[in-house]
Design an enzyme around this catalytic site. Structure first.
Site, PDB file in Angstrom:
ATOM      1  N   CYS A 172       0.870  -1.180   0.000  1.00  0.00           N
ATOM      2  CA  CYS A 172       0.000   0.000   0.000  1.00  0.00           C
ATOM      3  C   CYS A 172       0.899   1.219   0.000  1.00  0.00           C
ATOM      4  O   CYS A 172       1.941   1.227   0.656  1.00  0.00           O
ATOM      5  CB  CYS A 172      -0.864  -0.019   1.251  1.00  0.00           C
ATOM      6  SG  CYS A 172      -1.606   1.579   1.637  1.00  0.00           S
ATOM      7  N   ASP A 173       0.475   2.252  -0.710  1.00  0.00           N
ATOM      8  CA  ASP A 173       1.331   3.439  -0.806  1.00  0.00           C
ATOM      9  C   ASP A 173       1.057   4.477   0.282  1.00  0.00           C
ATOM     10  O   ASP A 173       1.666   5.545   0.286  1.00  0.00           O
ATOM     11  CB  ASP A 173       1.174   4.089  -2.188  1.00  0.00           C
ATOM     12  CG  ASP A 173      -0.204   4.698  -2.362  1.00  0.00           C
ATOM     13  OD1 ASP A 173      -1.112   4.394  -1.567  1.00  0.00           O
ATOM     14  OD2 ASP A 173      -0.384   5.495  -3.301  1.00  0.00           O
ATOM     15  N   TYR A 268      -5.769   7.159   7.632  1.00  0.00           N
ATOM     16  CA  TYR A 268      -7.055   6.450   7.597  1.00  0.00           C
ATOM     17  C   TYR A 268      -7.640   6.242   8.996  1.00  0.00           C
ATOM     18  O   TYR A 268      -8.826   5.916   9.117  1.00  0.00           O
ATOM     19  CB  TYR A 268      -6.915   5.107   6.876  1.00  0.00           C
ATOM     20  CG  TYR A 268      -6.914   5.260   5.365  1.00  0.00           C
ATOM     21  CD1 TYR A 268      -8.113   5.341   4.659  1.00  0.00           C
ATOM     22  CD2 TYR A 268      -5.731   5.340   4.641  1.00  0.00           C
ATOM     23  CE1 TYR A 268      -8.130   5.492   3.288  1.00  0.00           C
ATOM     24  CE2 TYR A 268      -5.740   5.493   3.273  1.00  0.00           C
ATOM     25  CZ  TYR A 268      -6.943   5.571   2.585  1.00  0.00           C
ATOM     26  OH  TYR A 268      -6.954   5.727   1.227  1.00  0.00           O
TER      27      TYR A 268
HETATM   28  C1  G6P Z   1      -4.148   5.949  -1.022  1.00  0.00           C
HETATM   29  C2  G6P Z   1      -4.341   4.562  -0.489  1.00  0.00           C
HETATM   30  C3  G6P Z   1      -5.009   3.682  -1.481  1.00  0.00           C
HETATM   31  C4  G6P Z   1      -6.303   4.301  -1.950  1.00  0.00           C
HETATM   32  C5  G6P Z   1      -6.045   5.684  -2.485  1.00  0.00           C
HETATM   33  C6  G6P Z   1      -7.354   6.365  -2.775  1.00  0.00           C
HETATM   34  O1  G6P Z   1      -3.191   6.001  -2.011  1.00  0.00           O
HETATM   35  O2  G6P Z   1      -3.169   3.963  -0.081  1.00  0.00           O
HETATM   36  O3  G6P Z   1      -5.251   2.443  -0.883  1.00  0.00           O
HETATM   37  O4  G6P Z   1      -6.925   3.521  -2.931  1.00  0.00           O
HETATM   38  O5  G6P Z   1      -5.358   6.447  -1.539  1.00  0.00           O
HETATM   39  O6  G6P Z   1      -7.102   7.544  -3.435  1.00  0.00           O
HETATM   40  P1  G6P Z   1      -8.221   8.236  -4.297  1.00  0.00           P
HETATM   41  O7  G6P Z   1      -7.508   9.387  -4.886  1.00  0.00           O
HETATM   42  O8  G6P Z   1      -8.696   7.220  -5.304  1.00  0.00           O
HETATM   43  O9  G6P Z   1      -9.295   8.611  -3.324  1.00  0.00           O
HETATM   44 MN    MN Z   2      -3.705   1.780   0.451  1.00  0.00          MN
END
Ligand code: G6P
Ligand code: MN
Length: 451
Positions: A172-173, A268
């Site tokens: 996960c980033d 989160y």
């Molecule tokens: C981060 C989380 C991801 C997630 C993303 C959502 O990068 O690590 O797990 O999917 O945010 O980002 P968004 O721009 O699609 O809301």
């Molecule tokens: Mn993530």
């Protein structure tokens, strides 16, 4: 070890993230030599629309890399060495449901947290297992799947339960994105940070932030008390996480640390520790899925269309830590670099007071044989309890998926901290069963209502 140049397949080739990942690969070709890039997606039309953009990104850097676009698993995976997986089962349309259904009941509506994340888990576990089986059937026996597919905590647990020996590394980033911001705050390149971190995916804490051996967490804590986890000038934020809703999320690190200053939380955690405020400030008719569909997705598809028409590719996708991180991890796997990265791994004692077999997010040395988790020791009772409750919610969801059990799904929803009562849990679950008819396994009730 695998021998370069590599064949790399991207599963979920039609993702909005694909051009950015491929660009990250192109700037690292010396470190991670490639013979072929293959895009694989079950949504043929979507992938076909994006493919010319990806091809252009490749051709700007290489005339020799073979480029294949396919919806056929055998073509996609035969002899492949690396598979980057980023599937989104049900696409953004279903993300919108994951977000809006709980909100109708006054509960957090989020892609990976709360009922939305649980619903997404019920959609994703079995397709992820199918993908693993296809890769095992066709790819090089030593191939690695580096998996970004969400909800990563639940997907990782599902894979551990159903395919324990699969060569999958779940990543996960979010931690590395937080490190990018920490680096910007401290004026230090993020690669120079060595952090300690414990938790589950999208549910963890940084406990130390070392720069040249010195713990800079106190300085970050003072900064967060003023600005949250953003530089003073938020406009300098990396565009991947710069939309107003993300800026709010980074700022929310402040109230969390005002209450619990010891560790630096994953962003989160706002959904679990301050759910009421999150719901209050969320327009239930315009959620993040809408922002993404009207923003990132629309912009990229408009650019693909313009490129087809004019031969000029507008600047329409983002290259940042998301792509850089997956390439870093792949390099470390490929060449046994033993770099230290935050990844999702089986605990095996890394967090002493969590179950041995829990899928946790901790630092690990990434070797050619996979991740070797670093011991973070025992965690305080407060964090351990939060983690155990979240872990139980996610594990019950995985069991609900495998056994087709309504009761376990209801228990998973009820145990989630974002859900206030069992009645909320049931109402949301029942609405979600309806919305996910085409995606979820059948959930059977051991007892009928009123029995
Ligand atoms: C981060 C989380 C991801 C997630 C993303 C959502 O990068 O690590 O797990 O999917 O945010 O980002 P968004 O721009 O699609 O809301
Ligand atoms: Mn993530």
């Amino acid at each position: 070890m695998l021998t370069p140049p590599f064949i790399l397949s991207i599963a979920g080739g039609g993702s909005t993230y694909t051009p950015g990942i491929v660009k990250s690969l192109m700037v690292r070709l010396e470190d991670f030599p490639l013979a072929e890039i293959r895009l694989y997606d079950i949504d043929e039309a979507r992938q076909r629309t994006l493919a010319p953009v990806v091809e252009k990104v490749i051709r700007d850097h290489s005339d020799t890399i073979k480029f294949i676009v396919t919806s056929d698993a055998e073509t996609a995976f035969s002899g492949a060495h690396f598979i980057f997986a980023q599937m989104r089962v049900g696409q953004y349309k279903m993300r919108e449901q994951d977000e809006k259904i709980p909100l109708r009941h006054g509960v957090v509506g989020q892609e990976t947290c709360g009922p939305g994340g649980l619903a997404y888990g019920l959609r994703t576990i079995l397709p992820m297992v199918e993908l693993i089986d296809l890769v095992e059937q066709y790819a090089d026996k030593k191939a690695w799947i580096v998996n970004y597919s969400n909800p990563a905590a639940i997907v990782a647990e599902g894979v551990r339960r159903l395919r324990p020996n699969a060569r999958v590394l779940n990543i996960c980033d979010m931690p590395v994105a937080a490190m990018r911001n920490i680096g910007a705050i401290l004026g230090v390149d993020r690669h120079k940070l060595q952090v300690d971190y414990f938790g589950l995916n999208h549910f963890g804490w940084f406990t130390r932030i070392l720069v040249d051996g010195e713990d800079r967490l106190p300085e970050v804590r003072r900064h967060v008390a003023q600005f949250g986890l953003l530089t003073e000038d938020a406009s300098k934020t990396d565009p991947q996480h710069a939309d107003p809703s993300w800026v709010k999320t980074w700022r929310n690190i402040k109230p969390i640390m005002d209450h619990f200053p010891d560790y630096l939380p994953n962003p989160y955690l706002q959904y679990y520790l301050m759910p009421n405020q999150i719901v209050e400030h969320q327009d239930p008719h315009l959620t993040r899925a809408n922002e993404v569909m009207n923003g990132r997705e629309k912009k990229l598809f408009a650019a693909a269309e313009e490129y087809q028409r004019t031969g000029i590719l507008p600047d329409a996708f983002h290259v940042g830590v998301h792509g850089a991180f997956i390439v870093d991890v792949a390099c470390s796997l490929a060449f046994d670099l033993r770099q230290r990265h935050l990844v999702i791994v089986e605990n095996k004692g890394a967090i002493a007071n969590l179950p041995y077999d829990a899928m946790v997010e901790v630092p690990a040395y990434i070797t050619a044989n996979g991740p070797e988790p670093v011991r973070m020791g025992a965690v305080p009772l407060f964090h351990q309890t939060l983690l155990m409750q979240q872990l139980a919610s996610e594990q019950l969801l995985v069991e609900a998926t495998i056994e087709g059990s309504y009761e376990k799904a209801l228990q998973a929803f009820t145990l989630n901290r974002t859900v206030p009562t069992m009645q909320h849990a049931k109402a949301i679950l029942d609405d979600m069963i309806e919305a996910n008819r085409d995606y979820w396994p059948q959930l059977q009730k051991a007892w009928q209502d009123g029995e």
